[in-house]
Design an enzyme around this catalytic site. Sequence first.
Site, PDB file in Angstrom:
ATOM      1  N   TYR A 175      34.133  31.650  12.033  1.00 33.67           N
ATOM      2  CA  TYR A 175      34.402  31.595  10.599  1.00 33.67           C
ATOM      3  C   TYR A 175      34.874  30.201  10.195  1.00 33.67           C
ATOM      4  CZ  TYR A 175      36.148  33.102   6.021  1.00 33.67           C
ATOM      5  OH  TYR A 175      36.361  33.251   4.680  1.00 33.67           O
ATOM      6  N   LYS A 183      32.854  27.678   7.640  1.00 35.45           N
ATOM      7  CA  LYS A 183      33.415  27.235   6.367  1.00 35.45           C
ATOM      8  C   LYS A 183      33.584  25.715   6.311  1.00 35.45           C
ATOM      9  CE  LYS A 183      33.515  31.260   4.465  1.00 35.45           C
ATOM     10  NZ  LYS A 183      32.601  31.573   3.342  1.00 35.45           N
TER      11      LYS A 183
END
Length: 254
Positions: free
Chosen positions: A160, A164
């Site tokens: 993640y 991002k």
Amino acid sequence: MSRQFEGKVALVTGGASGIGAAACRQFSAQGALVVVADRNASAAEALAGQLDGAISCNVDVADPASCETMFSMLRDKFGRLDCAFNNAGITEVTVLKGEPLPETHMLPLDVWRQVLAADLDGVFHCLRGELPLMLESGGGAIVNAASLQAHLSYPRTAPYTAAKHGVLGLTRTIAKEYGNRNIRCNAISPGIVDTPLNTDVINSDEFRDALLTSIPLGRFATPEDIARAAVWLASDQAGYVNGAFLAADGGIMA
């Protein structure tokens, strides 16, 4: 509420719930013709039915063919695109279905691939469809969903966090590459938001108090908090904001 998006077409991925649904409602309330795009076809259709002039679209942003089908539909239906909020995404928790997060060296390869496919590849797939439509429409505004983790990191969240960080890089590249053709591209970096995606974390006895202590405002964000910021970035009020990120994190990064 002003009607600053009157007659404009706004696409929201991950639009059937949480931040995406809140953004769909706000775009619609300000006059936009909203495309509620989501993997959950029935939820997307239900929300679109509540909004004037809105339509739903079943899409998996991790699948380039699914995205191509969506943009073909958009072209046939509207022939233009003015605003896009690339909001769809998942986390390791989503993929592992509540199992404990492993250390990075123990992370199953399919978890890495699923998170990157949705959270980074998915934004790229959408950009490939959004940019041609906006170029033909004379310009537009794109908002990509980054995260607090585009700037900070937490243990056991390698996929993640990497995704991002990548979204932030993509945002800056698009801003520089297309700004002179009247297309703005910015990112929003939410903090800890009270959405179904984060339910297990924010309701955890182990984490809740520590998380709240880290937030100067002393509360978790609501989906509406983040949606208001994203919609503002897409509006003419942010007309000179390009290649930026807006931290909507209650002050954590401060």
